[in-house]
Motif scaffolding. Structure first.
Motif, PDB file in Angstrom:
ATOM      1  N   GLU A   1      -9.991  -2.814   9.095  1.00 22.19           N
ATOM      2  CA  GLU A   1      -9.735  -4.163   9.600  1.00 22.19           C
ATOM      3  C   GLU A   1      -8.268  -4.364   9.965  1.00 22.19           C
ATOM      4  N   SER A   2      -7.352  -3.898   9.105  1.00 21.94           N
ATOM      5  CA  SER A   2      -5.928  -4.087   9.402  1.00 21.94           C
ATOM      6  C   SER A   2      -5.508  -3.262  10.618  1.00 21.94           C
TER       7      SER A   2
ATOM      8  N   GLU B   1      -2.222  -1.399   2.319  1.00 23.29           N
ATOM      9  CA  GLU B   1      -2.594  -2.236   3.468  1.00 23.29           C
ATOM     10  C   GLU B   1      -3.511  -1.593   4.499  1.00 23.29           C
ATOM     11  N   LEU B   2      -3.497  -0.279   4.620  1.00 23.55           N
ATOM     12  CA  LEU B   2      -4.261   0.348   5.696  1.00 23.55           C
ATOM     13  C   LEU B   2      -5.758   0.261   5.424  1.00 23.55           C
ATOM     14  N   SER B   3      -6.454  -0.362   6.352  1.00 22.23           N
ATOM     15  CA  SER B   3      -7.912  -0.454   6.312  1.00 22.23           C
ATOM     16  C   SER B   3      -8.402  -0.479   7.755  1.00 22.23           C
TER      17      SER B   3
ATOM     18  N   LEU C   1       1.805  -0.609   7.845  1.00 22.43           N
ATOM     19  CA  LEU C   1       0.521  -0.694   7.151  1.00 22.43           C
ATOM     20  C   LEU C   1       0.556   0.379   6.068  1.00 22.43           C
TER      21      LEU C   1
ATOM     22  N   LYS D   1      -6.501  -4.920  13.879  1.00 19.61           N
ATOM     23  CA  LYS D   1      -5.662  -6.057  14.271  1.00 19.61           C
ATOM     24  C   LYS D   1      -4.473  -5.632  15.126  1.00 19.61           C
TER      25      LYS D   1
END
Length: 92
Positions: free
Chosen positions: A29-30, A25-27, A20, A33
């Motif tokens: 939400e991610s 990409e790191l959030s 991530l 997951k």
């Protein structure tokens, strides 16, 4: 969680690590997951001088994760210790 850029991850990473990228990409939400807020999560990046894993750890704590760890030596320390390494191969 490997927070390096995808090409770095693809060239070699800790087995089982999920990429991530801190920048792309790191959030919340991610991260949700791959780990629930009550599950342990560990971040690493390039070296002990790379701030990405520290930033990622701080974000996870702010987002509500409780068991947050940072592998400060990063991938180079893992590799130089002789631990297993995986590389991602590009599809043909």
């Amino acid at each position: 969680i490997d927070v390096r850029a995808r090409p770095d991850y693809d060239n070699g990473h800790i087995p089982g690590a999920i990429n991530l990228s801190l920048v792309f990409e790191l959030s919340r939400e991610s991260l949700a997951k791959v780990a629930a807020p009550d599950e342990p999560v560990a971040f690493y990046c390039h070296t002990k001088y790379c701030d990405y894993s520290a930033f990622a750890s701080a974000k996870a704590i702010v987002w509500g994760w409780k068991k947050v760890y940072r592998f400060s030596g990063g991938f180079p320390e893992w590799e130089s210790a002789g631990y297993p390494v995986e590389a991602t191969t590009a599809p043909n």
